[in-house]
Write a protein that holds these residues in place. Structure first.
Motif, PDB file in Angstrom:
ATOM      1  N   MET A  17      -6.746   4.806  11.476  1.00 18.15           N
ATOM      2  CA  MET A  17      -5.391   5.526  11.536  1.00 18.15           C
ATOM      3  C   MET A  17      -4.460   5.194  10.395  1.00 18.15           C
ATOM      4  SD  MET A  17      -5.794   7.716  13.726  1.00 18.15           S
ATOM      5  CE  MET A  17      -4.164   8.547  14.159  1.00 18.15           C
ATOM      6  N   ILE A  18      -3.668   6.159   9.913  1.00 16.71           N
ATOM      7  CA  ILE A  18      -2.991   5.811   8.752  1.00 16.71           C
ATOM      8  C   ILE A  18      -1.781   4.932   9.182  1.00 16.71           C
ATOM      9  CG2 ILE A  18      -1.158   6.863   7.735  1.00 16.71           C
ATOM     10  CD1 ILE A  18      -2.598   9.074   6.804  1.00 16.71           C
ATOM     11  N   ALA A  19      -1.361   5.027  10.526  1.00 20.93           N
ATOM     12  CA  ALA A  19      -0.051   4.327  10.878  1.00 20.93           C
ATOM     13  C   ALA A  19      -0.461   2.829  10.746  1.00 20.93           C
ATOM     14  CB  ALA A  19       0.546   4.709  12.209  1.00 20.93           C
ATOM     15  N   ASP A  20      -1.614   2.493  11.289  1.00 23.43           N
ATOM     16  CA  ASP A  20      -2.071   1.172  11.412  1.00 23.43           C
ATOM     17  C   ASP A  20      -1.992   0.442   9.868  1.00 23.43           C
ATOM     18  OD1 ASP A  20      -2.538   1.289  13.878  1.00 23.43           O
ATOM     19  OD2 ASP A  20      -4.367   1.481  14.131  1.00 23.43           O
ATOM     20  N   ASP A  21      -2.687   1.324   8.964  1.00 21.33           N
ATOM     21  CA  ASP A  21      -2.712   0.928   7.766  1.00 21.33           C
ATOM     22  C   ASP A  21      -1.714   0.620   6.989  1.00 21.33           C
ATOM     23  OD1 ASP A  21      -5.576   1.303   8.303  1.00 21.33           O
ATOM     24  OD2 ASP A  21      -5.481   3.079   7.126  1.00 21.33           O
ATOM     25  N   LEU A  22      -0.595   1.280   7.204  1.00 22.51           N
ATOM     26  CA  LEU A  22       0.693   1.443   6.812  1.00 22.51           C
ATOM     27  C   LEU A  22       1.640   0.688   7.378  1.00 22.51           C
ATOM     28  CD1 LEU A  22       0.999   5.296   5.724  1.00 22.51           C
ATOM     29  CD2 LEU A  22       0.289   3.181   4.115  1.00 22.51           C
ATOM     30  N   LYS A  23       1.440  -0.003   8.496  1.00 24.89           N
ATOM     31  CA  LYS A  23       2.515  -0.837   9.195  1.00 24.89           C
ATOM     32  C   LYS A  23       3.187  -1.656   8.559  1.00 24.89           C
ATOM     33  CE  LYS A  23      -0.291  -4.062  11.911  1.00 24.89           C
ATOM     34  NZ  LYS A  23      -1.519  -3.643  11.279  1.00 24.89           N
ATOM     35  N   ASP A  24       2.637  -2.285   7.286  1.00 26.48           N
ATOM     36  CA  ASP A  24       3.282  -3.240   6.530  1.00 26.48           C
ATOM     37  C   ASP A  24       3.815  -2.769   5.300  1.00 26.48           C
ATOM     38  OD1 ASP A  24       2.908  -5.298   8.640  1.00 26.48           O
ATOM     39  OD2 ASP A  24       0.978  -5.726   7.620  1.00 26.48           O
ATOM     40  N   PHE A  25       3.761  -1.377   5.157  1.00 27.80           N
ATOM     41  CA  PHE A  25       4.241  -0.834   3.701  1.00 27.80           C
ATOM     42  C   PHE A  25       5.690  -0.789   3.754  1.00 27.80           C
ATOM     43  CE2 PHE A  25       5.150   3.570   2.054  1.00 27.80           C
ATOM     44  CZ  PHE A  25       4.919   3.171   0.720  1.00 27.80           C
ATOM     45  N   LYS A  26       5.982  -1.134   2.639  1.00 27.16           N
ATOM     46  CA  LYS A  26       7.529  -1.106   2.416  1.00 27.16           C
ATOM     47  C   LYS A  26       7.746  -0.505   1.426  1.00 27.16           C
ATOM     48  CE  LYS A  26       9.661  -5.449   4.101  1.00 27.16           C
ATOM     49  NZ  LYS A  26       8.397  -6.211   4.178  1.00 27.16           N
ATOM     50  N   LYS A  27       8.668   0.771   1.196  1.00 23.64           N
ATOM     51  CA  LYS A  27       8.682   1.511  -0.031  1.00 23.64           C
ATOM     52  C   LYS A  27       9.258   0.767  -1.135  1.00 23.64           C
ATOM     53  CE  LYS A  27       9.195   6.055   1.752  1.00 23.64           C
ATOM     54  NZ  LYS A  27      10.147   7.359   1.725  1.00 23.64           N
ATOM     55  N   PHE A  28       9.078   1.016  -2.190  1.00 22.11           N
ATOM     56  CA  PHE A  28       9.519   0.465  -3.359  1.00 22.11           C
ATOM     57  C   PHE A  28      10.766   0.907  -3.757  1.00 22.11           C
ATOM     58  CE2 PHE A  28       5.074   0.785  -5.071  1.00 22.11           C
ATOM     59  CZ  PHE A  28       4.732  -0.706  -4.955  1.00 22.11           C
ATOM     60  N   THR A  29      11.733   0.120  -4.071  1.00 21.55           N
ATOM     61  CA  THR A  29      13.245   0.689  -4.664  1.00 21.55           C
ATOM     62  C   THR A  29      13.225   0.198  -6.183  1.00 21.55           C
ATOM     63  OG1 THR A  29      14.299  -1.613  -4.286  1.00 21.55           O
ATOM     64  CG2 THR A  29      14.139   0.125  -2.307  1.00 21.55           C
ATOM     65  N   PRO A  30      14.107   0.714  -7.044  1.00 22.01           N
ATOM     66  CA  PRO A  30      14.226   0.206  -8.275  1.00 22.01           C
ATOM     67  C   PRO A  30      14.115  -1.156  -8.444  1.00 22.01           C
ATOM     68  CG  PRO A  30      15.771   2.168  -7.822  1.00 22.01           C
ATOM     69  CD  PRO A  30      15.145   1.804  -6.497  1.00 22.01           C
ATOM     70  N   LYS A  31      14.767  -2.013  -7.515  1.00 24.02           N
ATOM     71  CA  LYS A  31      14.907  -3.438  -7.836  1.00 24.02           C
ATOM     72  C   LYS A  31      13.478  -3.949  -7.356  1.00 24.02           C
ATOM     73  CE  LYS A  31      18.992  -3.324  -9.315  1.00 24.02           C
ATOM     74  NZ  LYS A  31      18.859  -3.179 -10.802  1.00 24.02           N
ATOM     75  N   LYS A  49       0.853   3.428  -3.742  1.00 22.46           N
ATOM     76  CA  LYS A  49       0.716   2.488  -2.894  1.00 22.46           C
ATOM     77  C   LYS A  49       0.226   2.776  -1.634  1.00 22.46           C
ATOM     78  CE  LYS A  49       1.318  -1.840  -2.212  1.00 22.46           C
ATOM     79  NZ  LYS A  49       0.681  -2.842  -3.148  1.00 22.46           N
ATOM     80  N   LYS A  50       0.741   3.804  -0.994  1.00 23.35           N
ATOM     81  CA  LYS A  50       0.152   4.348   0.196  1.00 23.35           C
ATOM     82  C   LYS A  50      -1.330   4.608   0.030  1.00 23.35           C
ATOM     83  CE  LYS A  50       2.850   7.138   3.049  1.00 23.35           C
ATOM     84  NZ  LYS A  50       3.827   8.114   3.413  1.00 23.35           N
ATOM     85  N   ALA A  51      -1.437   5.209  -1.012  1.00 23.20           N
ATOM     86  CA  ALA A  51      -2.946   5.663  -1.064  1.00 23.20           C
ATOM     87  C   ALA A  51      -3.929   4.559  -1.003  1.00 23.20           C
ATOM     88  CB  ALA A  51      -3.263   6.586  -2.429  1.00 23.20           C
ATOM     89  N   SER A  52      -3.298   3.507  -1.713  1.00 29.44           N
ATOM     90  CA  SER A  52      -4.506   2.376  -1.851  1.00 29.44           C
ATOM     91  C   SER A  52      -4.287   1.557  -0.341  1.00 29.44           C
ATOM     92  CB  SER A  52      -3.598   1.140  -2.929  1.00 29.44           C
ATOM     93  OG  SER A  52      -2.528   0.709  -2.603  1.00 29.44           O
ATOM     94  N   LEU A  53      -3.399   1.630   0.374  1.00 31.43           N
ATOM     95  CA  LEU A  53      -3.412   0.987   1.507  1.00 31.43           C
ATOM     96  C   LEU A  53      -4.033   1.426   2.726  1.00 31.43           C
ATOM     97  CD1 LEU A  53       0.391  -0.163   1.844  1.00 31.43           C
ATOM     98  CD2 LEU A  53      -1.536  -1.596   1.330  1.00 31.43           C
ATOM     99  N   ILE A  54      -4.238   2.950   2.613  1.00 29.39           N
ATOM    100  CA  ILE A  54      -4.874   3.574   3.688  1.00 29.39           C
ATOM    101  C   ILE A  54      -6.400   3.406   3.477  1.00 29.39           C
ATOM    102  CG2 ILE A  54      -5.361   6.093   4.388  1.00 29.39           C
ATOM    103  CD1 ILE A  54      -2.529   6.688   3.438  1.00 29.39           C
ATOM    104  N   LYS A  55      -6.914   3.173   4.651  1.00 29.43           N
ATOM    105  CA  LYS A  55      -8.681   2.936   4.734  1.00 29.43           C
ATOM    106  C   LYS A  55      -9.128   4.308   4.502  1.00 29.43           C
ATOM    107  CE  LYS A  55      -8.762  -1.593   6.117  1.00 29.43           C
ATOM    108  NZ  LYS A  55      -7.262  -1.844   6.457  1.00 29.43           N
ATOM    109  N   GLY A  56     -10.077   4.446   3.773  1.00 26.99           N
ATOM    110  CA  GLY A  56     -10.761   5.738   3.291  1.00 26.99           C
ATOM    111  C   GLY A  56     -10.316   6.432   2.030  1.00 26.99           C
TER     112      GLY A  56
END
Ligand code: TPP
Ligand code: SF4
Ligand code: SF4
Ligand code: SF4
Ligand code: MG
Lengths: 392, 325, 98
Positions: B1-15, B211-218
């Motif tokens: 599931m996407i939600a699991d794959d992305l649970k540690d995903f933090k959006k980039f900010t300019p900084k 980044k999301k694309a790379s974290l998602i399995k599949g």
């Protein structure tokens, strides 16, 4: 210990690939190759073989995926025939030039059109110059043994070239033959896991398949050429090792009844066994005929070949592929070139036969030998003759 | 599931944008190339360890003239139409070698890059196969809307009206006569977990999607608008300008499709398409009639996209309505 | 030039024409491609937003400790994107001396 089992030759090839503990198999169906990958797929599905089975959507992708897998250091296998091999053509050259030791069974079948699923060698002959090592099996045991050996040859750091193991479609691939099957523990010492020299590894990043300007293109091709020529030595070593371990001896060209033979027939592949019967029949009648069959097609074993036909007055070549508008089939061309400029050289009569699965019987070979001797006497000036064409 | 794959995903900010450059300076792309910029942003976002696979095309040629490479990560190029198939092999090979304990168990991202020709035309079959088989890699289409490497020939991704060397603006035909193939829709039809469009002008959006694309399995598919000053005939300083305008006019809307759910970046006051068309000489010959036709089509397609969102992702729509109220 | 460097004896070419040194394109100075015009940043105006850095197709800007960006003339091809996109108009394209 090895045991002898009656088995379809295709299935025995899957057994050999399984014993090689292959890492990645990319597969696409085409008759008469399909049994090989079907059986491998069963092995993987049953957990008997720990491999990634990639059921690609085309042969072009089968070869491409094989290259990708090989580039990360996986032992890789695929198999095809005919139209499938033609579709791979583009990537065949890349496999060799990128030095990726993929092993492939080519179950030889005619190239369309007309579409025809039966045997000849037109598929592999179109890949002659791709830089692959190419061997031909004459029977099931050879097909099995050559497949196992192919991995060892391909992956040798002195070689690093892909290997195509050829076997005739249906007439070899689909017959049941007695085959001596190895046990895993017998094979492991002969064939340890693949140790790549270069691979795609984040610890040591390399760029594979870079753009080659005219300044470097020839040098890369020279490397491939040297590796291919040099592979003959490795092939010989592997065959020697194999022979010592398992007692079956392989040579780049094999001679049959050539002692004192004035006329020698040249063959490749499983038709050789039928041709031997023709030789026996003629020998019984006192004819001085013999047979040489070529097992190692690329690199071509010039020295061994010339030695094998030494003393013959007439050489009859039986080709199973046509080069329309040229001087003959590919084998004939090779034989003529090998002899060109040699002081003592036999008369070469070149015949093309068996295209698209047309039967090659003992009688066909006798016809070919008769004609060869007749033409030789007259020193008939001709390029080649197509055997078996119905005129009326 | 996407939600699991992305649970540690933090959006980039300019900084928090990564400093690392998996793709480095010294490449031979034309001055102001928007395609190489898109590639750079994707590579940065995904980061290392990565194995990159390229199709033949501008990006392959400009990055790897032997004996120099702009790739600081392992990279392989085989041919034009097979980046997805090669990536399938790379991914399958890595997985089995890890399983067999022959290489360290480490998450290595596999990323395939190809142009629009290598994706929408000659490579479509290999791509479809790879997506359908469910390989775990990111496929990035860098869409510069023509075969640039061979000198600006039309592809099925060339937009209606654009002039290329094989869709010239002649006396009879006014540039490209067909409409751009909708690759993201085709990818979505494969039911893969992630499909997104992006434009380098919206670099945070682009990099977050990568980044999301790379974290998602599949399989994940990114379709990235990639301007080409050479082929589109615009100024060398305009790559970002056009990459922004194309979004502001709704010609190239930004959206993602996560497990079939559409989320569209809203732009309800689009600029007129003509604003975009006047920036590039590949459109110089276009008549007001053609522009009108395009405007209608763009409006219609954008509405359809919103409808898809409404159908597939009612939660987002509700949320937005609340914000608006 | 890569062309000259590509001229090596065949035995020295790495297996299959592979490139063994990651990112060695850095040796190729694309700064020569500039047509005598280069970006200059006015630090007074710069707000350290990083747009010039993230929009440069040639990675010619790098981070400094103090938050500003260094420009690298070895790679800058002089496209002008940074000047065009700087939200504070802090970058101007100026003529370069011979
Ligand atoms: C089988 C095959 N056909 C044609 C070509 C020639 N070719 C190489 S790159 C290219 C165009 C690439 O276009 P695209 O994929 O859009 O990438 P771009 O160069 O525009 O980035 C073509 C036609 C090729 N290399 N291989
Ligand atoms: S032709 Fe276009 S896409 Fe190719 S390098 Fe030049 S600007 Fe970039
Ligand atoms: S874009 Fe302009 S304001 Fe932003 S960091 Fe660069 S120079 Fe400074
Ligand atoms: S002019 Fe272009 S290449 Fe030079 S620093 Fe600015 S964006 Fe980069
Ligand atoms: Mg393109």
């Amino acid at each position: 210990m090895a045991k002898r089992v009656g088995m379809e030759v295709s299935i025995s090839i899957s057994e050999a690939v399984k014993l090689a503990n292959v890492d990645v198999i990319s597969a696409y169906p085409i008759t008469p190759q399909t049994h090989i990958v079907e059986h491998l797929s069963e092995f993987v599905s049953d957990g008997e073989l720990h491999s990634a089975f990639v059921p690609v959507e085309s042969e072009h992708s089968a070869m491409s995926a094989a290259l990708g897998a090989s580039a990360v250091g996986a032992r890789t296998f695929t198999a095809t025939s005919s139209q499938g091999l033609a579709l791979m053509h583009e990537i065949m050259y890349l496999a060799a030039s990128m030095r990726l030791p993929v092993v492939m069974s080519v179950v030889n079948r005619a190239l369309s059109s007309p579409i025809n699923i039966w045997n000849d060698l037109s598929d592999i002959m179109a890949e002659r110059d791709s830089g692959w090592i190419q061997v031909f099996a004459i029977n099931g045991q050879e097909a099995y043994d050559l497949t196992l050996q192919a991995f060892k040859i391909a992956e040798d750091p002195r070689v690093l070239l892909p290997v195509a193991v050829n076997l005739d479609g249906f007439i070899l691939s689909h017959v049941i033959e007695p085959i001596e099957l190895f046990e895993q523990k017998e094979v492991d010492p002969f064939l340890p896991p693949y140790q790549p020299v270069l691979r795609l590894d984040p610890e040591k990043p390399v760029s594979m398949g870079a753009f080659g300007s005219p300044e470097v293109f020839i040098e890369v091709k020279k490397q491939v050429e040297e590796a291919l020529i040099g592979s003959q030595k490795v092939v010989a070593e592997v065959w020697k090792d194999f022979g010592q371990r398992y007692g079956r001896v392989y040579k780049p060209v094999e001679s049959y009844q050539t002692k004192g033979a004035e006329t020698i027939l040249i063959t490749m592949g499983s038709i050789t066994e039928t041709a031997m019967m023709a030789i026996d029949a003629l020998r019984e009648k006192g004819r001085q005929v013999g047979l040489v069959h070529i097992r190692l097609w690329r690199p071509f074993p010039f020295k061994e070949f010339l030695q094998a036909i030494k003393g013959a007055k007439t050489v009859a070549v039986l080709d199973r592929a046509l080069s329309p508008g040229g001087v003959g089939g590919p084998v004939g061309l090779e034989v003529k070139s090998a002899l060109f400029g040699k002081e003592e050289r036999p008369y070469v009569a070149e015949f093309v036969a068996g295209l698209g699965g047309r039967d090659l019987t003992v009688e066909t070979f006798i016809e070919v030998l008769d004609k060869a001797e007749k033409y030789s006497q007259k020193q008939k000036d001709f390029q080649y003759e197509l055997i078996g064409v119905r005129e009326k | 599931m996407i939600a699991d794959d992305l649970k540690d995903f933090k959006k980039f900010t300019p900084k928090t944008l990564p400093r690392e450059e998996p793709f480095v300076s010294g490449h031979r792309a034309c001055q102001g190339c928007g395609e190489v910029l898109a590639l750079r942003q994707v590579a940065k976002a995904i980061g290392t360890p990565m194995i990159a696979v390229s199709a033949t095309g501008c990006m392959e040629i400009i990055s790897s003239p032997f004996p120099q490479t702009a790739w600081a990560v392992p990279w392989i190029h085989v041919a034009f139409e097979n980046a997805a198939a090669v990536a399938s092999g790379v991914e399958s090979g890595l997985k089995i070698l890890v399983d067999k304990g022959r290489i360290p168990r480490k998450e290595i991202k596999v990323v395939a890059f190809a142009g629009d020709g290598g994706t929408a035309d000659i490579g479509l079959q290999a791509l479809s196969g790879a997506m359908e088989r469910g390989h775990n890699f990111v496929y990035v289409c860098l869409d510069n809307e023509a075969y640039m490497n061979t000198g600006i020939q039309r592809s099925s991704s060339t937009p209606y009206g654009a002039m290329t060397t094989t869709s010239p603006a002649g006396k009879v035909t006014p540039g490209q006569t067909t409409w751009k193939k909708n690759l993201p829709a085709i990818m979505a039809a494969h039911n893969i977990p992630y499909v997104a469009t992006a434009s380098p002008a919206y670099y945070l959006d682009l990099m977050n999607k990568a980044k999301k694309a790379s974290l998602i399995k599949g399989p994940a598919y990114l379709h990235i608008y990639s301007s080409c000053p050479t082929g589109w005939r615009h100024g060398a300083d305009l790559a970002i300008t056009v990459s922004r305008l194309v979004v502001e006019t709704n010609i190239f809307p930004l959206y993602e499709i996560e497990e079939g759910r559409y989320t569209v970046r809203k732009n309800n006051q689009p600029k007129p398409v003509v604003d975009y068309f006047k920036t590039q000489r590949r459109f110089a010959h276009m008549t007001p009639d053609m522009l009108q036709t395009i405007q209608e089509r763009v409006d219609r397609d954008y509405q359809r996209l919103l409808q898809m969102e409404g159908l597939t992702n009612p939660a987002v729509v509700k949320e937005e309505r609340k914000v608006a109220e | 030039m890569a062309k000259v460097e590509a001229m090596m004896p065949w035995k020295d070419v790495p297996l299959g024409g592979t490139i063994l040194e990651p990112g060695n394109a850095r040796k190729f100075k694309t700064g020569d491609w500039r047509s005598k015009i280069r970006p200059v940043t006015d630090k007074e105006k710069c707000i350290k937003c990083g747009m010039c850095w993230i929009f440069c197709p040639d990675m010619a800007y790098t981070h400094r400790e103090d938050g500003y960006f260094d420009w690298n003339g070895d790679y800058c091809k002089g496209c002008g994107i940074c000047a065009k996109e700087c939200p504070k108009d802090a970058i101007t394209m100026v003529a370069e001396e011979e």
